[in-house]
Design a protein around this motif. Structure first.
Motif, mmCIF file in Angstrom:
data_model
loop_
_atom_site.group_PDB
_atom_site.id
_atom_site.type_symbol
_atom_site.label_atom_id
_atom_site.label_comp_id
_atom_site.label_asym_id
_atom_site.label_seq_id
_atom_site.Cartn_x
_atom_site.Cartn_y
_atom_site.Cartn_z
ATOM 1 N N VAL A 210 0.856 -1.185 0.000
ATOM 2 C CA VAL A 210 0.000 0.000 0.000
ATOM 3 C C VAL A 210 0.892 1.233 0.000
ATOM 4 C CG1 VAL A 210 -1.883 -1.172 1.191
ATOM 5 C CG2 VAL A 210 -0.170 0.075 2.528
ATOM 6 N N ALA A 211 0.324 2.364 -0.404
ATOM 7 C CA ALA A 211 1.106 3.589 -0.519
ATOM 8 C C ALA A 211 0.746 4.626 0.535
ATOM 9 C CB ALA A 211 0.930 4.191 -1.919
ATOM 10 N N THR A 212 -0.414 4.501 1.158
ATOM 11 C CA THR A 212 -0.859 5.509 2.111
ATOM 12 C C THR A 212 -1.400 4.862 3.381
ATOM 13 O OG1 THR A 212 -3.146 5.594 1.325
ATOM 14 C CG2 THR A 212 -1.535 7.005 0.184
ATOM 15 N N ARG A 213 -1.493 5.667 4.432
ATOM 16 C CA ARG A 213 -2.057 5.183 5.699
ATOM 17 C C ARG A 213 -3.517 4.786 5.521
ATOM 18 N NH1 ARG A 213 0.552 6.420 10.490
ATOM 19 N NH2 ARG A 213 -0.556 5.865 12.412
ATOM 20 N N ALA A 214 -4.236 5.569 4.721
ATOM 21 C CA ALA A 214 -5.652 5.263 4.495
ATOM 22 C C ALA A 214 -5.825 3.884 3.863
ATOM 23 C CB ALA A 214 -6.287 6.337 3.613
ATOM 24 N N GLU A 215 -4.932 3.532 2.936
ATOM 25 C CA GLU A 215 -5.011 2.213 2.313
ATOM 26 C C GLU A 215 -4.717 1.118 3.332
ATOM 27 O OE1 GLU A 215 -3.106 1.624 -1.605
ATOM 28 O OE2 GLU A 215 -2.645 3.753 -1.488
ATOM 29 N N ALA A 216 -3.730 1.359 4.198
ATOM 30 C CA ALA A 216 -3.403 0.372 5.228
ATOM 31 C C ALA A 216 -4.588 0.161 6.164
ATOM 32 C CB ALA A 216 -2.170 0.825 6.011
ATOM 33 N N VAL A 217 -5.240 1.264 6.550
ATOM 34 C CA VAL A 217 -6.416 1.178 7.412
ATOM 35 C C VAL A 217 -7.528 0.390 6.712
ATOM 36 C CG1 VAL A 217 -8.281 2.507 8.484
ATOM 37 C CG2 VAL A 217 -5.908 3.269 8.721
ATOM 38 N N ALA A 218 -7.741 0.680 5.420
ATOM 39 C CA ALA A 218 -8.786 -0.014 4.670
ATOM 40 C C ALA A 218 -8.507 -1.513 4.600
ATOM 41 C CB ALA A 218 -8.912 0.569 3.266
ATOM 42 N N ARG A 219 -7.237 -1.877 4.327
ATOM 43 C CA ARG A 219 -6.879 -3.288 4.262
ATOM 44 C C ARG A 219 -7.132 -3.963 5.607
ATOM 45 N NH1 ARG A 219 -2.911 -5.190 1.004
ATOM 46 N NH2 ARG A 219 -3.381 -7.177 2.013
ATOM 47 N N ALA A 220 -6.700 -3.301 6.686
ATOM 48 C CA ALA A 220 -6.846 -3.887 8.016
ATOM 49 C C ALA A 220 -8.317 -4.021 8.405
ATOM 50 C CB ALA A 220 -6.104 -3.036 9.040
ATOM 51 N N ARG A 221 -9.104 -3.002 8.130
ATOM 52 C CA ARG A 221 -10.529 -3.035 8.504
ATOM 53 C C ARG A 221 -11.313 -4.031 7.643
ATOM 54 N NH1 ARG A 221 -11.729 3.349 10.087
ATOM 55 N NH2 ARG A 221 -10.437 3.288 11.991
ATOM 56 N N ASP A 222 -10.872 -4.222 6.398
ATOM 57 C CA ASP A 222 -11.495 -5.258 5.576
ATOM 58 C C ASP A 222 -11.384 -6.624 6.238
ATOM 59 O OD1 ASP A 222 -12.353 -3.630 3.545
ATOM 60 O OD2 ASP A 222 -10.675 -4.045 2.199
ATOM 61 N N MET A 223 -10.304 -6.805 6.976
ATOM 62 C CA MET A 223 -10.048 -8.077 7.639
ATOM 63 C C MET A 223 -10.643 -8.133 9.053
ATOM 64 S SD MET A 223 -8.436 -9.797 5.383
ATOM 65 C CE MET A 223 -9.416 -8.905 4.185
ATOM 66 N N GLY A 224 -11.332 -7.056 9.458
ATOM 67 C CA GLY A 224 -11.987 -7.067 10.764
ATOM 68 C C GLY A 224 -11.175 -6.460 11.881
ATOM 69 N N LEU A 225 -10.012 -5.882 11.580
ATOM 70 C CA LEU A 225 -9.213 -5.236 12.601
ATOM 71 C C LEU A 225 -9.766 -3.845 12.894
ATOM 72 C CD1 LEU A 225 -5.630 -6.153 11.354
ATOM 73 C CD2 LEU A 225 -6.952 -7.267 13.152
ATOM 74 N N GLY A 226 -9.426 -3.314 14.054
ATOM 75 C CA GLY A 226 -9.832 -1.946 14.408
ATOM 76 C C GLY A 226 -11.223 -1.830 14.951
ATOM 77 N N GLU A 227 -11.893 -2.942 15.179
ATOM 78 C CA GLU A 227 -13.267 -2.892 15.674
ATOM 79 C C GLU A 227 -13.285 -3.006 17.206
ATOM 80 O OE1 GLU A 227 -15.371 -5.981 13.742
ATOM 81 O OE2 GLU A 227 -15.080 -5.161 11.742
ATOM 82 N N GLU A 228 -12.944 -1.911 17.838
ATOM 83 C CA GLU A 228 -12.921 -1.881 19.305
ATOM 84 C C GLU A 228 -14.201 -1.218 19.814
ATOM 85 O OE1 GLU A 228 -10.732 -3.050 21.542
ATOM 86 O OE2 GLU A 228 -9.589 -4.025 19.961
#
Length: 228
Positions: A210-228
């Motif tokens: 990925v090239a940006t933080r937003a893309e990294a966040v999108a990839r991680a959230r697609d996988m269910g991460l960040g759901e606190e």
């Protein structure tokens, strides 16, 4: 469309292919391999996410062969944007160096109809192009066996399980990035220097393609991460 017509045996003409990859030598080699077969024509090429939409509009391909890593972003973004256009959008076959489970799942969720790892043989690539263009789905032999377990099994929550290329510390950082934490907050959470966090983030970008933080966040959230 009928497979027989797609193979160039009928009146529908050859399978029209758009190649999206930022390496000229790879594009040239792939084009030569595809056009060496009857019933396949490369009708366009693109190097960046920004020009994919225009290239699709101009070349009207039957299938887009897409790299995951592009200079201005991820091929996943371009795939999502095309999928949002509905049934009229051409199907995407991912052809990439990335063979980790996270990249595979992200490609499927973005709407890709096929996934091959670079290094696949000519016949395998041709079969994949024809299958995807005809409305089917196809995956490389080296990853096909993982798909059922990945999609049918319990959804993995740990970043280290989803993205095995990451170190344990990088996985921790990615999980916090997915929660929206900036580098300063992550440094406080992990009790490390902010410079150390920046280095981890840089390595995460490289490994997730990925090239940006937003893309990294999108990839991680697609996988269910960040759901606190």
């Amino acid at each position: 469309m009928d497979e027989q017509l797609r193979d160039g045996q009928g009146t529908a003409g050859p399978v029209r292919v758009l190649i999206v990859d930022d390496h000229p030598l790879f594009r040239e080699g792939l084009k030569a391999a595809l056009e060496s077969a009857e019933g396949v024509s490369v009708v366009g090429e693109a190097e960046t996410v920004a020009v994919v939409a225009e290239a699709v509009a101009q070349s009207r391909p039957d299938v887009v062969v897409m790299d995951l890593t592009l200079p201005d972003g991820s091929g996943l973004d371009a795939t999502r944007r095309m999928a949002e256009q509905g049934p009229a959008a051409p199907p995407v076959l991912m052809l990439t160096m990335a063979d980790d489970d996270g990249s595979l799942l992200a490609a499927l969720q973005a709407g890709a109809r096929g996934y091959l790892v670079k290094g696949a043989g000519r016949d395998e690539v041709l079969h994949a192009v024809r299958t995807v263009a005809a409305g089917g789905a196809v995956f490389g032999a080296e990853i096909a066996g993982r798909i059922t377990a990945l999609l049918a099994g319990t959804k993995l929550r740990e970043a280290g399980q989803l993205f095995p290329s990451l170190t344990a510390r990088e996985a921790e950082v990615l999980a916090l990035v997915a929660r929206g934490f900036d580098n300063h907050r992550i440094a406080r959470e992990l009790v490390v220097a902010e410079k150390t966090v920046r280095n981890h983030v840089t390595h995460i970008f490289e490994k997730l393609h990925v090239a940006t933080r937003a893309e990294a966040v999108a990839r991680a959230r697609d996988m269910g991460l960040g759901e606190e």
